[in-house]
Design a protein around this motif. Sequence first.
Motif: not given
Lengths: 360, 360, 360, 360
Positions: A159-166, A205-213, A217-224
């Motif tokens: 569901l495309i949320q009315p108030d927040v992004d992905v 609606c499509v998102g990528y998050l890169t978090l160098p640790l 090290a690295i963390a990466h999140v793909h939400v869609n």
Amino acid sequence: MTDTLRIAVIGAGYWGPNLARNFRASPHWELAAVCDLDLDRAGRLAGPGSGVRVTSSVEALLADDTLDAVAIATPAATHHDIACAALAAGKHVLVEKPLADTSGRGEAMARAAAENSLVLMTDHTYCYTPAVLKIRELIEEGALGDILFIDSVRINLGLIQPDVDVFWDLAPHDLSIIDFVLPGGLRPLSVSAQGADPLGAGKACVGYLTLPLQHGAIAHVHVNWLSPTKIRTMIIGGTKRTLVWDDLNPQQRVSVYDRGVDLQTQSLDGVERRAAAISYRLGDTWSPALSEREALDSMVAEFATSIRERRAPRTDAGSGLRVLEVLEAASRSLAQGAVVTYPIAPHATELHAQLAGELA
Amino acid sequence: MTDTLRIAVIGAGYWGPNLARNFRASPHWELAAVCDLDLDRAGRLAGPGSGVRVTSSVEALLADDTLDAVAIATPAATHHDIACAALAAGKHVLVEKPLADTSGRGEAMARAAAENSLVLMTDHTYCYTPAVLKIRELIEEGALGDILFIDSVRINLGLIQPDVDVFWDLAPHDLSIIDFVLPGGLRPLSVSAQGADPLGAGKACVGYLTLPLQHGAIAHVHVNWLSPTKIRTMIIGGTKRTLVWDDLNPQQRVSVYDRGVDLQTQSLDGVERRAAAISYRLGDTWSPALSEREALDSMVAEFATSIRERRAPRTDAGSGLRVLEVLEAASRSLAQGAVVTYPIAPHATELHAQLAGELA
Amino acid sequence: MTDTLRIAVIGAGYWGPNLARNFRASPHWELAAVCDLDLDRAGRLAGPGSGVRVTSSVEALLADDTLDAVAIATPAATHHDIACAALAAGKHVLVEKPLADTSGRGEAMARAAAENSLVLMTDHTYCYTPAVLKIRELIEEGALGDILFIDSVRINLGLIQPDVDVFWDLAPHDLSIIDFVLPGGLRPLSVSAQGADPLGAGKACVGYLTLPLQHGAIAHVHVNWLSPTKIRTMIIGGTKRTLVWDDLNPQQRVSVYDRGVDLQTQSLDGVERRAAAISYRLGDTWSPALSEREALDSMVAEFATSIRERRAPRTDAGSGLRVLEVLEAASRSLAQGAVVTYPIAPHATELHAQLAGELA
Amino acid sequence: MTDTLRIAVIGAGYWGPNLARNFRASPHWELAAVCDLDLDRAGRLAGPGSGVRVTSSVEALLADDTLDAVAIATPAATHHDIACAALAAGKHVLVEKPLADTSGRGEAMARAAAENSLVLMTDHTYCYTPAVLKIRELIEEGALGDILFIDSVRINLGLIQPDVDVFWDLAPHDLSIIDFVLPGGLRPLSVSAQGADPLGAGKACVGYLTLPLQHGAIAHVHVNWLSPTKIRTMIIGGTKRTLVWDDLNPQQRVSVYDRGVDLQTQSLDGVERRAAAISYRLGDTWSPALSEREALDSMVAEFATSIRERRAPRTDAGSGLRVLEVLEAASRSLAQGAVVTYPIAPHATELHAQLAGELA
């Protein structure tokens, strides 16, 4: 076990009934009251003839001295005020995620809890699934070695949320889990977010998050929200072993691979070189048996136990704050098209330490 | 069919034998010669008593007037010089990917081919697999609608290459495929790369590449040498349908989902608003039958046909250049920790158009 | 290692080239000759200028005193005569499966080998795959406990063979594997076959084979030429653990489940009752790493080693015979629509023991 | 829609609550009463203050003239008596599977329903899942062509039932589904069952059921309590297409493969030969979108509609009888170690026809 604790659930909308059901079923708790502006909805949740108090007034609720704690399942923008009122009234507080609508308000809540020596817990439900509890345990006991990378994918036709992004809709799950399983919690060196709004919905609606640790090290999140196939996978690579969590494979949710790359450091011509000697391990795969306990049941038990033992719960206010801060940094990165250095609020980390100390 | 074309394979190392085998088996080609500095290796590839000429001299080889074309399978740093010599000698040229070691040299090669009205083709083998050919066809005929996002994952426990990082090792596959299937080729608005070297190997072993496209679309590539599980998946979301290519599922490599989100534009108070009306489609899934033809066989046929028809091949020098440019931008982004605006070399795009024109 | 052994491959059709390639590559063997009625085909397999002898005469071949062994890859109906001639000439013999066209002829071959103290080996290639070797090892060391059931499925859209039904085409694989991994070999108490020919092809295209084993255990094989999906799975249930072999999952071919049902025997009212106390184990899953060695390479090595050590090879004539006997019983069951009591030829089992003894 | 129908649920144990919940939620029905020997249990299911009548007397219940129908969810041995009493009282009847404990009693129930022109429906819930409804529809409209084979696998680590073997526990699902989707219902030419009790539990824990069908087709069912992996797959091969139903793959439960073997009949030397010309189709795969409607909701709607339209429901007494008869034949086959010719009770089939006619 000592006497049960008395709890009120505030908010009888989407999440409140799940909380009420689990508090009701838990040997640790007695569901004492349900509070909602819509009295009918509160009444239906309490149940006819159940003896559970029904009210639409938070103030009246908090005046009840027999209440030990409240669970807040109202919109995020109201978390701060309700939680602060409850803490001022001497109640322990459980807050549905996100902890608050801004990290600033979340910090104020954490400070209020610490000052009153009360438990403030974030309901990061996913952290209490048998799979995530097992992952935390494996990392804690060193089964994976040092963490090299974390890759998390959470995509679905959503569901495309009315108030927040992905990012704000889905990434809290990934971030709270990463925070939960990493020994020191989620403390990225910086935050970089890339998003797309190809449908013109007015938000990513499509998102990528890169978090160098730390330590490279690295963390990466793909939400869609736009993927026709549902994928919920997290790969956690370590120096010793690598773990794959596939939440949609009930027959083998967690797999631990004894495969990897070993680099030996050699001193060549006085210079330290690591790449010189590489070896590959091709070992067995192992999939631990997981319990079938419901996550929310474990979560409400942890809330009770942390109150009784006067200790921070596993998903304390600090974890809620760390997730909020990364989400805020992600929004800033998205708006600026740049990498946001983290921590945005250096005092937050100090605050975390301080708060953890005060409770103890 | 007219007479077969005569080809020489230059470089008898890792890739050369694959090329030689396919030229030998193709009805379009006659394998005329094999050239390698190591004459023994060339001889073994030519085969005893085969009549295929063996030489260690490119110069001598190019002096052969009966040769129509050469296929270059030598190290990338040598592509430019050999290709330019061959083009100067009037030979059509096929080059193993990457086209060259720098986009500057690649451009010089493309210009030389155009000036001599000769075919210069990049061997982007993956583009000729039945799956990718089918994907291109589906997008071309509009089955997916406009492209919204492309998410490509290519991870595995891989050899840490001595000379290149994980982007240069693996991403050329993803980039060449995206270039092949997108109607206008791969022309990102900018390039942002994030990498990690958690083992201290001296180069990125885990990499993420974000490529914003026109009209709000996005492409993203995840390449990784440290994953114990092998994943090779590309999701291509469109306004009409979404396609999932799972290259490791031989029983259903390509799936087309008739599911998606529809946003209708509405004019509210004189303002265009799209999010107002959302509908979800939950339609059928369809998986086209794919031919079993070997990719290299299709590739050498395309080389022959483009020569005969005096047209640019499907994977021409331009596609090789576009891939090179994105890789170079990725390296720059990685070094600077920033987003690199693309095109780096604006003239390149113009050059592409010009070259395409000249050949025709 | 002592000197290499000299082998001739008889039959240069479909399977012969695979054998020749592996004998050539093996440090144990020297490929000395290729024999085929079609001299050209034999010559191509031997290779020009290779020094490998080419002949169309088995007689002439066997007269060569320097030959240690022959590998027979001709049609099944010819196996008996060629093998007996070779054994009479003092050569060790490897025979492509099936051992012979009838179990009677297979027995004659086995007897001839025993009388001449020569090795007669059946090329049950599947038994030498890393997965099957590991399964045999696990069962041998007791990791599964006693075997309770074996369920094997081998279905695919397959060529309808002109000469044999689906049992004779596909089931030899399943049967030879079951024979290989079961401690005492495949010795069913009876054989029951059900088949269907729904297309009117004149032979069973869908087949089910039920093989009751000792101590209440059971083996079952499903072979099918008409399935659009390919499945190759074997489940081996044991009292301690259960193993699942999925040959089409290269990332996790063999899984060992520490799950099961435990029945405790109790004495109630003087009567032994087992069902009284049931407990379920829900333990971990474990997937052993497998080597990547080619099955045929292991097979030709076993042939050489058994010759050198003067012992029966792992897939000896007895295993070939047991598979033949079950197939013949299946055909009889199919024709009669009844269960066929096994062993059909009681002397066969005695013969096996005798033959095993004579070689030693 | 006309007025709602009034129903009583008899039996408040395991299945009764599911029925009650769905009758309550259905626009077709009003839950009027709950009947159970245990009045407390009945009361809890009715709900406090719900107005739903609670009784422990079937007799008293049936005396209620406002009741249109009853749903029986008591042990199988009691189905006959309760159903006949209800039919005598003029109520339509839904019976939890199995229809009765013996086919003789099931027939008596069917006859009583026909004589009273009342609906007697078997609750074969699985038949009302969106997947099975779609499969029936596809077969009905000829999408698969003529059915060639059905292979059903239902295996899992399951509870060893105290009263029934694995055939009676699990196969009713497979058999009722096959009965539902086959145009003429399940009418095997014979029944052959093979079972094993390798743990000594006193009953078959592993079972195979072979059911030759008309025109050379075959159905086969594998049920198993001892498998550590859960498989629920049905393959239905047709002359045109083949369908695979994987009930554990929520993302693609039903796949239709346009692949197969075509045999052309040729007249050779005056003899009809079919195998002469074989061709293979390798077409697309297609997976229909399925609704998300709960099976039980569809089932109670069908019960209401069949009553209103005075027609046999889709899973009528005949379907319940056919499943019972195959199970009884399977038990006989198991006991005799032989193939049991079907129908055991030839009059049954005639009865089916007669009953179907009488209702109409």
